[in-house]
Design an enzyme around this catalytic site. Structure first.
Site, PDB file in Angstrom:
ATOM      1  N   LYS A  98      -0.814  14.046  -4.124  1.00 47.37           N
ATOM      2  CA  LYS A  98      -0.178  12.727  -4.190  1.00 47.37           C
ATOM      3  C   LYS A  98       1.323  12.922  -3.981  1.00 47.37           C
ATOM      4  O   LYS A  98       1.962  13.657  -4.734  1.00 47.37           O
ATOM      5  CB  LYS A  98      -0.410  12.096  -5.570  1.00 47.37           C
ATOM      6  CG  LYS A  98      -1.792  11.510  -5.719  1.00 47.37           C
ATOM      7  CD  LYS A  98      -1.927  10.690  -6.976  1.00 47.37           C
ATOM      8  CE  LYS A  98      -3.294  10.023  -7.006  1.00 47.37           C
ATOM      9  NZ  LYS A  98      -4.417  10.900  -6.624  1.00 47.37           N
ATOM     10  N   ASP A 135      -3.205  12.254  -0.431  1.00 46.04           N
ATOM     11  CA  ASP A 135      -3.809  11.057  -1.026  1.00 46.04           C
ATOM     12  C   ASP A 135      -2.965   9.838  -0.671  1.00 46.04           C
ATOM     13  O   ASP A 135      -1.784   9.956  -0.342  1.00 46.04           O
ATOM     14  CB  ASP A 135      -3.816  11.171  -2.567  1.00 46.04           C
ATOM     15  CG  ASP A 135      -4.926  12.090  -3.072  1.00 46.04           C
ATOM     16  OD1 ASP A 135      -5.782  12.505  -2.271  1.00 46.04           O
ATOM     17  OD2 ASP A 135      -4.915  12.389  -4.282  1.00 46.04           O
ATOM     18  N   MET A 136      -3.560   8.653  -0.781  1.00 51.27           N
ATOM     19  CA  MET A 136      -2.791   7.432  -0.548  1.00 51.27           C
ATOM     20  C   MET A 136      -2.711   6.651  -1.855  1.00 51.27           C
ATOM     21  O   MET A 136      -3.722   6.486  -2.540  1.00 51.27           O
ATOM     22  CB  MET A 136      -3.463   6.584   0.531  1.00 51.27           C
ATOM     23  CG  MET A 136      -2.616   5.439   1.017  1.00 51.27           C
ATOM     24  SD  MET A 136      -1.052   5.981   1.766  1.00 51.27           S
ATOM     25  CE  MET A 136      -1.567   6.355   3.441  1.00 51.27           C
ATOM     26  N   GLN A 164      -6.980   3.347   3.402  1.00 50.75           N
ATOM     27  CA  GLN A 164      -7.714   2.525   2.426  1.00 50.75           C
ATOM     28  C   GLN A 164      -8.229   1.263   3.108  1.00 50.75           C
ATOM     29  O   GLN A 164      -7.448   0.422   3.560  1.00 50.75           O
ATOM     30  CB  GLN A 164      -6.772   2.145   1.286  1.00 50.75           C
ATOM     31  CG  GLN A 164      -6.263   3.336   0.495  1.00 50.75           C
ATOM     32  CD  GLN A 164      -4.910   3.056  -0.138  1.00 50.75           C
ATOM     33  OE1 GLN A 164      -4.008   2.524   0.510  1.00 50.75           O
ATOM     34  NE2 GLN A 164      -4.753   3.427  -1.398  1.00 50.75           N
ATOM     35  N   ARG A 185      -9.485  10.665   5.802  1.00 47.94           N
ATOM     36  CA  ARG A 185     -10.385  10.265   4.714  1.00 47.94           C
ATOM     37  C   ARG A 185     -10.332   8.740   4.596  1.00 47.94           C
ATOM     38  O   ARG A 185      -9.262   8.167   4.409  1.00 47.94           O
ATOM     39  CB  ARG A 185      -9.926  10.890   3.392  1.00 47.94           C
ATOM     40  CG  ARG A 185     -10.734  10.385   2.193  1.00 47.94           C
ATOM     41  CD  ARG A 185     -10.075  10.773   0.871  1.00 47.94           C
ATOM     42  NE  ARG A 185     -10.003  12.197   0.704  1.00 47.94           N
ATOM     43  CZ  ARG A 185      -9.141  12.798  -0.133  1.00 47.94           C
ATOM     44  NH1 ARG A 185      -8.282  12.083  -0.853  1.00 47.94           N
ATOM     45  NH2 ARG A 185      -9.135  14.102  -0.255  1.00 47.94           N
ATOM     46  N   LYS A 188     -12.233   3.019   0.007  1.00 43.39           N
ATOM     47  CA  LYS A 188     -12.067   1.561  -0.106  1.00 43.39           C
ATOM     48  C   LYS A 188     -10.674   1.221  -0.625  1.00 43.39           C
ATOM     49  O   LYS A 188     -10.077   0.237  -0.217  1.00 43.39           O
ATOM     50  CB  LYS A 188     -13.138   0.983  -1.028  1.00 43.39           C
ATOM     51  CG  LYS A 188     -14.527   1.006  -0.400  1.00 43.39           C
ATOM     52  CD  LYS A 188     -15.529   0.216  -1.230  1.00 43.39           C
ATOM     53  CE  LYS A 188     -16.926   0.386  -0.664  1.00 43.39           C
ATOM     54  NZ  LYS A 188     -17.951  -0.286  -1.487  1.00 43.39           N
ATOM     55  N   HIS A 228     -18.993   6.265  -2.740  1.00 44.39           N
ATOM     56  CA  HIS A 228     -20.257   6.499  -3.457  1.00 44.39           C
ATOM     57  C   HIS A 228     -21.253   5.414  -3.107  1.00 44.39           C
ATOM     58  O   HIS A 228     -22.355   5.371  -3.638  1.00 44.39           O
ATOM     59  CB  HIS A 228     -20.010   6.483  -4.981  1.00 44.39           C
ATOM     60  CG  HIS A 228     -18.836   7.290  -5.372  1.00 44.39           C
ATOM     61  ND1 HIS A 228     -17.591   6.758  -5.576  1.00 44.39           N
ATOM     62  CD2 HIS A 228     -18.714   8.626  -5.538  1.00 44.39           C
ATOM     63  CE1 HIS A 228     -16.735   7.709  -5.852  1.00 44.39           C
ATOM     64  NE2 HIS A 228     -17.384   8.857  -5.837  1.00 44.39           N
ATOM     65  N   ARG A 288      -8.164   4.564 -13.543  1.00 44.40           N
ATOM     66  CA  ARG A 288      -8.636   3.985 -12.269  1.00 44.40           C
ATOM     67  C   ARG A 288     -10.143   4.127 -12.147  1.00 44.40           C
ATOM     68  O   ARG A 288     -10.824   3.248 -11.636  1.00 44.40           O
ATOM     69  CB  ARG A 288      -7.924   4.625 -11.073  1.00 44.40           C
ATOM     70  CG  ARG A 288      -6.483   4.170 -10.906  1.00 44.40           C
ATOM     71  CD  ARG A 288      -5.926   4.503  -9.535  1.00 44.40           C
ATOM     72  NE  ARG A 288      -5.835   5.935  -9.295  1.00 44.40           N
ATOM     73  CZ  ARG A 288      -4.864   6.725  -9.777  1.00 44.40           C
ATOM     74  NH1 ARG A 288      -3.894   6.219 -10.496  1.00 44.40           N
ATOM     75  NH2 ARG A 288      -4.854   8.005  -9.514  1.00 44.40           N
ATOM     76  N   ARG A 289     -10.693   5.232 -12.690  1.00 44.13           N
ATOM     77  CA  ARG A 289     -12.154   5.399 -12.645  1.00 44.13           C
ATOM     78  C   ARG A 289     -12.834   4.359 -13.550  1.00 44.13           C
ATOM     79  O   ARG A 289     -13.868   3.810 -13.205  1.00 44.13           O
ATOM     80  CB  ARG A 289     -12.580   6.817 -13.082  1.00 44.13           C
ATOM     81  CG  ARG A 289     -11.993   7.944 -12.281  1.00 44.13           C
ATOM     82  CD  ARG A 289     -12.464   8.038 -10.837  1.00 44.13           C
ATOM     83  NE  ARG A 289     -11.923   7.139  -9.888  1.00 44.13           N
ATOM     84  CZ  ARG A 289     -10.729   7.259  -9.243  1.00 44.13           C
ATOM     85  NH1 ARG A 289      -9.952   8.264  -9.476  1.00 44.13           N
ATOM     86  NH2 ARG A 289     -10.348   6.363  -8.370  1.00 44.13           N
TER      87      ARG A 289
END
Ligand code: FAD
Length: 308
Positions: A98, A135-136, A164, A185, A188, A228, A288-289
């Site tokens: 990040k 990462d974004m 994203q 990558r 969503k 997923h 976030r998860r």
């Protein structure tokens, strides 16, 4: 509503203190995070690789407050990459970074510091014989992240970027980044974004994901399908077939601890990479998860209730 509240909580120092001090949190965090130490990240990688999965390791950290902390994160990645090389895992494991963790948000020269630190990490990855993916984060960082990526790609053409699908701009970004050898990558998107820049409902986001995926699969790059969602996975497989792609010209990616049986199923015939976070700064990632899936939150609240 709930998702917004959890994403807001992911940036609140007060909630952070509460969640971090709550003893059952740690047992739940273990489901999504390899541990706080480098050794734990390495042994979790070893276990995943032994089951036929590839790995991308994230040394957890975001919202770095000063240049010394940013340099410390770059150094932690250098140690990680050296450890991957020494343990013979570099062929199967890369790293995800990040830019905010290496200084992107610093008020003075933030972008320049992030670029220099990311360059250090890319050099260490090249020396270890593996790759890096940037990462974004939220949409205010997209232009800066992609411009740093363009600069680094001049020297490290294998550098991966994340796009994203929920951002309205992403289909156009996919066209730019679907060039030969380009590792992209597609996810969503995990942040709370305004309607002016992002699709809001799940259906709209799913449709945007498929549109972006069509561009990537038809292009010459290397798409990395980070989802997923059984529908996205099925559609990705069909698009790969329709575009005459070989199995080694794209890969699936999922987060550590999520749908492990599906990860193993996909790994039988495809490249399947697990995003594996480790480190002390797990709070933002963990929240976030929770925001993504009510079932994760229920699990957490049940633990709180039985405790109380
Ligand atoms: C490898 C990887 C890297 C990522 N990197 C970034 C990044 O750089 N920036 C960013 O903004 N986001 C990133 N994300 C997060 C991503 O944007 C999404 O927030 C997250 O993946 C959830 O979206 P989804 O595609 O899995 O589908 P969702 O719409 O969340 O879920 C769709 C369906 O998938 C299945 N599913 C989802 N979660 C579970 C679960 N826990 N258990 C069982 N089934 C489940 C269910 O059937 C569900 O209905 C990344 C995700 C992955 C996998």
């Amino acid at each position: 509503m709930l998702r917004s509240a959890l994403l807001a909580a992911s940036r609140s120092p007060q909630v952070r203190t509460l969640v971090e001090k709550f003893p059952p949190t740690h047992a739940i965090v273990e489901r999504f995070v390899a541990g706080e130490l480098l050794d734990q990240g390495i042994s979790a990688t070893d276990e995943l690789v032994a089951t036929g999965r590839k790995v991308t390791l994230d040394h957890l950290g975001e919202d770095t407050k000063d240049a010394a902390q940013a340099a410390g994160t770059a150094e932690a990645y250098e140690h990680l990459l050296a450890a991957l090389k020494d343990t013979g895992l570099a062929a199967d494991a890369e790293v995800s970074v990040k830019l905010s963790a290496v200084g992107q948000f610093l008020p003075v020269d933030g972008e320049k510091i992030a670029l220099e630190n990311a360059r250090r990490i890319c050099e260490a990855a090249a020396a270890a014989g593996t790759t890096v993916t940037l990462d974004m984060e939220d949409h205010t960082t997209t232009d800066s992240t992609l411009s740093i990526a363009r600069e680094l790609r001049a020297d490290f053409p294998w550098l991966g970027v994340v796009l994203q699908a929920y951002l309205r701009r992403t289909e156009a970004d996919c066209r730019e980044f679907a060039a030969a050898g380009s590792r992209v990558r597609l996810c969503k998107g995990a942040y709370k974004e305004p309607e002016s820049v992002a699709f809001q409902g799940k259906h709209e986001v799913d449709l945007a994901y498929v549109r972006a995926l069509k561009v990537l699969m038809a292009g010459d790059g290397y798409p990395m399908i980070a989802s997923h969602d059984p529908n996205m996975i099925k559609i990705a497989g069909q698009l790969a077939e329709w575009n005459g792609r070989s199995r080694d010209s794209f890969e699936y990616q999922m987060l550590f601890g999520i749908r492990p049986e599906e990860q193993l199923r996909l790994a039988e015939a495809n490249t399947m990479r697990v995003y594996l976070p480790y480190g002390q700064e797990w709070y933002g990632y963990f929240m976030r998860r929770l925001a993504e899936r009510p079932a994760n939150l229920t699990f957490f609240l049940r633990a709180m209730a039985t405790r109380g």
